[in-house]
Design a protein around this motif. Sequence first.
Motif, PDB file in Angstrom:
ATOM      1  N   GLU A   1     -26.703 -99.618  16.827  1.00 44.99           N
ATOM      2  CA  GLU A   1     -26.727-100.012  18.242  1.00 44.99           C
ATOM      3  C   GLU A   1     -27.172-101.452  18.448  1.00 44.99           C
ATOM      4  O   GLU A   1     -27.058-101.995  19.540  1.00 44.99           O
ATOM      5  CB  GLU A   1     -27.618 -99.055  19.059  1.00 44.99           C
TER       6      GLU A   1
ATOM      7  N   MET B   1     -25.381 -99.185  28.512  1.00 46.27           N
ATOM      8  CA  MET B   1     -26.411 -99.238  27.475  1.00 46.27           C
ATOM      9  C   MET B   1     -27.107-100.591  27.437  1.00 46.27           C
ATOM     10  O   MET B   1     -28.177-100.745  26.844  1.00 46.27           O
ATOM     11  CB  MET B   1     -25.799 -98.958  26.095  1.00 46.27           C
TER      12      MET B   1
ATOM     13  N   HIS C   1     -27.265 -88.974  26.940  1.00 49.30           N
ATOM     14  CA  HIS C   1     -25.941 -89.180  27.546  1.00 49.30           C
ATOM     15  C   HIS C   1     -24.834 -88.378  26.873  1.00 49.30           C
ATOM     16  O   HIS C   1     -23.867 -88.010  27.521  1.00 49.30           O
ATOM     17  CB  HIS C   1     -25.563 -90.672  27.500  1.00 49.30           C
ATOM     18  N   ILE C   2     -24.956 -88.151  25.577  1.00 50.45           N
ATOM     19  CA  ILE C   2     -23.848 -87.483  24.873  1.00 50.45           C
ATOM     20  C   ILE C   2     -24.199 -86.022  24.585  1.00 50.45           C
ATOM     21  O   ILE C   2     -23.513 -85.116  25.043  1.00 50.45           O
ATOM     22  CB  ILE C   2     -23.514 -88.220  23.548  1.00 50.45           C
TER      23      ILE C   2
ATOM     24  N   GLU D   1     -21.471 -91.189  17.115  1.00 52.74           N
ATOM     25  CA  GLU D   1     -21.349 -92.460  16.385  1.00 52.74           C
ATOM     26  C   GLU D   1     -20.813 -93.554  17.295  1.00 52.74           C
ATOM     27  O   GLU D   1     -21.303 -94.683  17.274  1.00 52.74           O
ATOM     28  CB  GLU D   1     -20.415 -92.275  15.184  1.00 52.74           C
ATOM     29  N   ALA D   2     -19.819 -93.191  18.126  1.00 53.48           N
ATOM     30  CA  ALA D   2     -19.249 -94.184  19.045  1.00 53.48           C
ATOM     31  C   ALA D   2     -20.333 -94.703  19.979  1.00 53.48           C
ATOM     32  O   ALA D   2     -20.426 -95.913  20.237  1.00 53.48           O
ATOM     33  CB  ALA D   2     -18.102 -93.564  19.834  1.00 53.48           C
ATOM     34  N   ALA D   3     -21.171 -93.784  20.475  1.00 49.48           N
ATOM     35  CA  ALA D   3     -22.243 -94.199  21.381  1.00 49.48           C
ATOM     36  C   ALA D   3     -23.201 -95.163  20.681  1.00 49.48           C
ATOM     37  O   ALA D   3     -23.649 -96.155  21.278  1.00 49.48           O
ATOM     38  CB  ALA D   3     -22.994 -92.974  21.888  1.00 49.48           C
ATOM     39  N   ARG D   4     -23.515 -94.872  19.416  1.00 42.60           N
ATOM     40  CA  ARG D   4     -24.414 -95.776  18.675  1.00 42.60           C
ATOM     41  C   ARG D   4     -23.800 -97.173  18.579  1.00 42.60           C
ATOM     42  O   ARG D   4     -24.479 -98.183  18.797  1.00 42.60           O
ATOM     43  CB  ARG D   4     -24.657 -95.258  17.246  1.00 42.60           C
ATOM     44  N   THR D   5     -22.487 -97.251  18.255  1.00 39.25           N
ATOM     45  CA  THR D   5     -21.864 -98.575  18.107  1.00 39.25           C
ATOM     46  C   THR D   5     -21.790 -99.295  19.452  1.00 39.25           C
ATOM     47  O   THR D   5     -21.669-100.514  19.492  1.00 39.25           O
ATOM     48  CB  THR D   5     -20.434 -98.480  17.526  1.00 39.25           C
ATOM     49  N   LEU D   6     -21.862 -98.523  20.552  1.00 37.08           N
ATOM     50  CA  LEU D   6     -21.816 -99.163  21.876  1.00 37.08           C
ATOM     51  C   LEU D   6     -23.199 -99.542  22.382  1.00 37.08           C
ATOM     52  O   LEU D   6     -23.358 -99.971  23.512  1.00 37.08           O
ATOM     53  CB  LEU D   6     -21.141 -98.222  22.869  1.00 37.08           C
ATOM     54  N   GLY D   7     -24.209 -99.323  21.561  1.00 33.72           N
ATOM     55  CA  GLY D   7     -25.550 -99.802  21.908  1.00 33.72           C
ATOM     56  C   GLY D   7     -26.540 -98.722  22.288  1.00 33.72           C
ATOM     57  O   GLY D   7     -27.651 -99.037  22.722  1.00 33.72           O
ATOM     58  N   ALA D   8     -26.165 -97.440  22.175  1.00 39.16           N
ATOM     59  CA  ALA D   8     -27.094 -96.375  22.565  1.00 39.16           C
ATOM     60  C   ALA D   8     -28.112 -96.109  21.459  1.00 39.16           C
ATOM     61  O   ALA D   8     -27.734 -95.952  20.301  1.00 39.16           O
ATOM     62  CB  ALA D   8     -26.316 -95.100  22.865  1.00 39.16           C
ATOM     63  N   LYS D   9     -29.402 -96.060  21.855  1.00 34.49           N
ATOM     64  CA  LYS D   9     -30.449 -95.692  20.887  1.00 34.49           C
ATOM     65  C   LYS D   9     -30.385 -94.176  20.686  1.00 34.49           C
ATOM     66  O   LYS D   9     -29.800 -93.474  21.519  1.00 34.49           O
ATOM     67  CB  LYS D   9     -31.815 -96.084  21.446  1.00 34.49           C
ATOM     68  N   PRO D  10     -31.008 -93.663  19.598  1.00 34.21           N
ATOM     69  CA  PRO D  10     -30.917 -92.220  19.353  1.00 34.21           C
ATOM     70  C   PRO D  10     -31.292 -91.377  20.574  1.00 34.21           C
ATOM     71  O   PRO D  10     -30.619 -90.385  20.886  1.00 34.21           O
ATOM     72  CB  PRO D  10     -31.895 -92.000  18.201  1.00 34.21           C
TER      73      PRO D  10
ATOM     74  N   PHE E   1     -12.351 -96.070  17.041  1.00 36.29           N
ATOM     75  CA  PHE E   1     -12.233 -95.038  16.004  1.00 36.29           C
ATOM     76  C   PHE E   1     -10.787 -94.540  15.881  1.00 36.29           C
ATOM     77  O   PHE E   1     -10.005 -94.627  16.837  1.00 36.29           O
ATOM     78  CB  PHE E   1     -13.142 -93.853  16.342  1.00 36.29           C
TER      79      PHE E   1
ATOM     80  N   GLN F   1     -31.003 -92.197  23.677  1.00 32.50           N
ATOM     81  CA  GLN F   1     -29.941 -92.310  24.684  1.00 32.50           C
ATOM     82  C   GLN F   1     -28.707 -91.491  24.282  1.00 32.50           C
ATOM     83  O   GLN F   1     -28.025 -90.937  25.138  1.00 32.50           O
ATOM     84  CB  GLN F   1     -29.539 -93.781  24.866  1.00 32.50           C
TER      85      GLN F   1
ATOM     86  N   GLU G   1     -18.335 -88.817  18.688  1.00 37.97           N
ATOM     87  CA  GLU G   1     -18.808 -89.320  19.983  1.00 37.97           C
ATOM     88  C   GLU G   1     -20.218 -89.893  19.845  1.00 37.97           C
ATOM     89  O   GLU G   1     -20.554 -90.904  20.455  1.00 37.97           O
ATOM     90  CB  GLU G   1     -18.793 -88.204  21.029  1.00 37.97           C
TER      91      GLU G   1
ATOM     92  N   PHE H   1     -15.667 -90.133  25.060  1.00 39.62           N
ATOM     93  CA  PHE H   1     -16.660 -89.117  25.425  1.00 39.62           C
ATOM     94  C   PHE H   1     -15.989 -88.069  26.310  1.00 39.62           C
ATOM     95  O   PHE H   1     -15.632 -88.347  27.460  1.00 39.62           O
ATOM     96  CB  PHE H   1     -17.844 -89.767  26.143  1.00 39.62           C
TER      97      PHE H   1
ATOM     98  N   SER I   1     -24.925 -83.720  27.666  1.00 39.36           N
ATOM     99  CA  SER I   1     -23.741 -83.390  28.461  1.00 39.36           C
ATOM    100  C   SER I   1     -22.900 -82.305  27.785  1.00 39.36           C
ATOM    101  O   SER I   1     -22.148 -81.602  28.446  1.00 39.36           O
ATOM    102  CB  SER I   1     -22.887 -84.642  28.707  1.00 39.36           C
TER     103      SER I   1
END
Lengths: 221, 539
Positions: free
Chosen positions: A73, A102, B186-187, B171-180, A81, B182, B169, A87, B190
């Motif tokens: 992050e 974020m 968010h993921i 992993e994608a969130a992590r690459t978009l800047g989400a901390k664990p 991907f 978050q 999803e 999502f 939900s």
Amino acid sequence: MKTLKVQKLRKEIADFVLEADFEVREGERAVIVGRSGSGKTSLLRLISGLETPSDAQSSVSIGGVNILSLPPEKRNIGYVFQDDALFSTMNVIDNASFGLRMRGMGRKQRNDEATHWLKLVGLADRARDPIHILSGGEKQRIAFVRALIWKPDIVLLDEPFSSLDVQLRAAMRTQLLDLHKMHPAPMVMVTHDREDLAALATQEIRLSESTLEGKSVRRFS
Amino acid sequence: MGRTSQPVAKSHRTVGAAAKKYGALTVTFFGTYWVLFIAIPLVALLLNVRFHVGKFFDPSILSLVKVTAAQASWSTALSGVVGLFLGVACSRQRRLQLLLALPFAISSTVVAYTVMAWFGRKGFLPSFFGIQLPWLFSMKAVVLAHVLLNAPWIGFLVAGAMGEVPRREMEAARTLGAKPAQVGLHIVWSHIVEAWASGLVQVFALCVMSFAIVLILGGGPPNETLEVSIYTHIRYGALDLGGAVASALWQLVLTLTPWLLLLFYWNRTGVRQLRRELAPLSLNVSRKFHFWDWIAAGAVALFFIPYLWIFIQTESSKSFTEFLFGENTWAEWVPSFQVSLKLALSSAVITVAVALSGVVSGILFPRLEKWSAVLLSFPGGVSTLVLALGFWLAYSRWVDPFEGSWLAIAILQATVFLPIALRIFRPIASAVQFHRIDAARSLGASPLRAIRWTEFYRWKGPVFAAFGMAAGVSLGELAAVSFFYSEKLIPLPLLMSRWLNRYRFDDARGISILLFLTATALVALSTYSGLKPRERRFA
């Protein structure tokens, strides 16, 4: 001017060793062509931080800063991907603007920004739609927007057109080129389709194979 | 623009005329059962309301509604919080998730006895630590027992949903800047919130319908709930049909509301979501135990250690073998055990036959798919005693609760288990390999042989699982039994309840152990062999 430099990157994977040494400058699009199972996806996962290299000498730097010790992050890398990985519980605009969220951007501002980008790819009218009703091409365009909207330092694409039919691929390549002009970060794309190479690449990263101590070594350079 | 990822139409349903022939049989069987044993009893109950309108707003009945709703709300809220924690903690470990599934095996009679065994005057906590529970026979004790029983179930649903969160999803969130954290917010949240919420709704309905626990731990009036009130108005003291009907109607309102909420939700999100809801029995990949897994194991143990206490013999108590082979007890429990086993096996056969016919109807006639799921899940919104009362009102010419009816008990127990059977069969039904059936037929197999060779191995495990679980659950079921028992028809839970009333706690403990062991063995064996069918390669 940010440049991606991959130096002495090394990872031992089940039956082979992956090595990489290359450089991609701003505005450039490097394309890696290789067969399935050759380690292309693993290379992107190593650069993005989703996997860790085996060798302490490895280095991946963006603008001269080694990012290998950073979690995914904090690397500022946009990643598209292979299976789009949108999502599934969010709608189009929330997917597109997730990277901005974020980074602490307020809802109105990020929705305005996302709407602007969705207009560019012709999906502004689908902003509130759930993801599962979209077509493959629409999903792919949202995946591009999601990876680029927050202006990452580099962009990685893992076979982004593999699930699309031939006609759609051509349209998507054009769309990708347009988006890359908007945000000309160094781009690395892996594919098994040589047409992607011809249409998109400003440089090719070649895969060479050798054997060391009885183990296959695959080198991207 | 091509829509390559749109759901693919099921164009492969080419089983044709033969399917229609067999399909007509399954639809007729399922429809007839549903109309005879669910629809007609409920209509009979509703038609009877006009004779007792005044009772409906009787202050004593309204106070029962209030107590029932309060009890169920507290039980659900606490089970929900604890269950969420358990589910998240156990999501990494398949073995722990299997443990969370065990409450299926534990009869509510055993749960009630366990709470007594811990907090009763000679119980574990008062004997060893001097801790008395001043509210042992009150609604608080009922809530405690409900949490013990239901929190692992919610945990099981949450853990199942956690296992289905797409890794990509996250992993994608992590690459978009989400901390664990978050990513979790968010993921992951939900994805699990639906399973959690649907678990809460189900638990609320179950707590409203709870009978044995309230009967044993509630302490009697004013801590009576609607379900117990139906029973007492019919079989305890003077017969008061009006009071029973009014209680049953309010009970229907309380239990059908959550069911309708779920139905509305399924309707809004479509069959796709219904399939996800019905498939929580998938278990996550097992990993090596890490520190947090041991903490999770400790938390899960808190919900199972209490049951072990019933196995521990104190100086003053009778041993299990003394209970089993004692002169007086042997003569009493063996006939009851035989009745219980006979009932359990009959209920299980009926459950499997009806659930299979409903599910197969949905496969062979895709237009009926949604309806068969709705009809099979419907008993989840109707309590056993409401159905029992309707059953009596509809078929009083043939069935009399005061003379006892073995068939009525078996049908009621089978009917209330149908929603669980649906849960087990639905994921298998939604993945029928029609192209394999076509391939087998193109090679010369008749329709039945084609199904035998391509589908049978997928269904065998779940059918045994449903059979074992239905048998395990009906073994400890007390509500239907209490309504339709006779002196010649006394199953184990009823015998145990009687012995508790007569202060024969040692003998009641013996029955608890017997019920626990028999039901656990049935459920554990069937779950283990049934829910993980091995894909046999089609050669």
